[in-house]
Scaffold this motif. Structure first.
Motif, PDB file in Angstrom:
ATOM      1  N   SER A   3       0.943  -1.201  -0.100  1.00  0.00           N
ATOM      2  CA  SER A   3       0.277   0.033  -0.127  1.00  0.00           C
ATOM      3  C   SER A   3       0.902   1.356   0.063  1.00  0.00           C
ATOM      4  N   ALA A   5       0.787   3.561   2.093  1.00  0.00           N
ATOM      5  CA  ALA A   5       1.159   3.924   3.548  1.00  0.00           C
ATOM      6  C   ALA A   5       2.557   2.706   3.822  1.00  0.00           C
ATOM      7  N   GLU A   6       2.530   1.475   3.370  1.00  0.00           N
ATOM      8  CA  GLU A   6       3.581   0.798   3.671  1.00  0.00           C
ATOM      9  C   GLU A   6       5.012   1.196   2.786  1.00  0.00           C
ATOM     10  N   GLN A   9       6.465   3.851   4.696  1.00  0.00           N
ATOM     11  CA  GLN A   9       6.919   3.915   5.993  1.00  0.00           C
ATOM     12  C   GLN A   9       8.331   4.004   6.331  1.00  0.00           C
ATOM     13  N   ILE A 112       0.714   9.312   6.054  1.00  0.00           N
ATOM     14  CA  ILE A 112       0.755   7.906   6.104  1.00  0.00           C
ATOM     15  C   ILE A 112      -0.418   7.493   6.959  1.00  0.00           C
ATOM     16  N   GLU A 113      -0.817   8.196   7.882  1.00  0.00           N
ATOM     17  CA  GLU A 113      -2.104   8.242   8.770  1.00  0.00           C
ATOM     18  C   GLU A 113      -3.416   8.347   7.567  1.00  0.00           C
ATOM     19  N   TYR A 115      -3.273   7.989   4.327  1.00  0.00           N
ATOM     20  CA  TYR A 115      -3.394   7.120   3.461  1.00  0.00           C
ATOM     21  C   TYR A 115      -3.935   5.659   4.059  1.00  0.00           C
ATOM     22  N   ARG A 116      -3.664   5.531   5.182  1.00  0.00           N
ATOM     23  CA  ARG A 116      -4.274   4.168   5.924  1.00  0.00           C
ATOM     24  C   ARG A 116      -5.768   4.508   6.256  1.00  0.00           C
ATOM     25  N   ASP A 117      -6.215   5.708   6.500  1.00  0.00           N
ATOM     26  CA  ASP A 117      -7.626   5.874   6.571  1.00  0.00           C
ATOM     27  C   ASP A 117      -8.136   5.770   5.359  1.00  0.00           C
ATOM     28  N   GLU A 119      -7.009   3.963   2.941  1.00  0.00           N
ATOM     29  CA  GLU A 119      -7.020   2.418   2.455  1.00  0.00           C
ATOM     30  C   GLU A 119      -8.310   1.857   3.322  1.00  0.00           C
ATOM     31  N   ARG A 120      -8.377   2.219   4.554  1.00  0.00           N
ATOM     32  CA  ARG A 120      -9.440   1.591   5.611  1.00  0.00           C
ATOM     33  C   ARG A 120     -10.879   1.698   5.014  1.00  0.00           C
ATOM     34  N   GLU A 123     -11.375  -0.294   2.087  1.00  0.00           N
ATOM     35  CA  GLU A 123     -11.623  -1.640   2.145  1.00  0.00           C
ATOM     36  C   GLU A 123     -13.096  -2.008   2.794  1.00  0.00           C
TER      37      GLU A 123
END
Length: 142
Positions: A3, A5-6, A9, A112-113, A115-117, A119-120, A123
């Motif tokens: 992803s 975010a990954e 990192q 990153i946060e 991007y994670r949001d 991605e969440r 999903e």
């Protein structure tokens, strides 16, 4: 597939390490300034001791030696004041370096946060579509 975010990192980890290194350097610079200021205070204390002592009963050569010693202390004080100014400049440079590193670390963590949001949420929408697709279908009315 990694992803976003990954993939970011490692850069965030590197930014965090730079920020931690900058904090350590900042602490070292602060301690160096404190030591330099303490040394200046000691020199001034020595100078004051010799200035207050009138040196009564000393020979002319002893008085000259005393005067030369006081002059050496005065030169040491001037040199120490320059050292304090140098340490203050180094401290300010370290502070700026830390601020820059910390800002970069914070920015990368924020990206990153985010991007994670994203991605969440993506999903969750995908899972909801799957549930909707598997759910009971009503026959068309008509």
């Amino acid at each position: 597939m990694m992803s976003r975010a990954e993939r970011l990192q490692p850069a965030a980890d590197q930014a965090r390490q730079r920020s931690e290194d900058a904090v350590a350097e900042l602490a070292e610079r602060q301690q160096a300034l404190v030591r330099a200021e303490r040394q200046l205070a000691e020199l001034k204390g020595y100078r004051q001791e010799y200035a207050l002592d009138a040196g009564g009963g000393l020979s002319v050569s002893a008085l000259l030696n005393r005067q030369q010693f006081v002059e050496r202390i005065d030169r040491a004080i001037a040199q120490q004041q320059r050292e304090i100014e140098r340490q203050q400049r180094l401290l300010e440079q370290a502070r700026l370096k830390w601020r820059t590193a910390h800002a970069r670390e914070t920015a990368l963590d924020g990206v990153i946060e985010r991007y994670r949001d994203e991605e969440r949420r993506h999903e969750e929408r995908r899972e909801q579509r799957e549930i909707d697709d598997r759910g009971p279908r009503r026959p068309p009315t008509g």
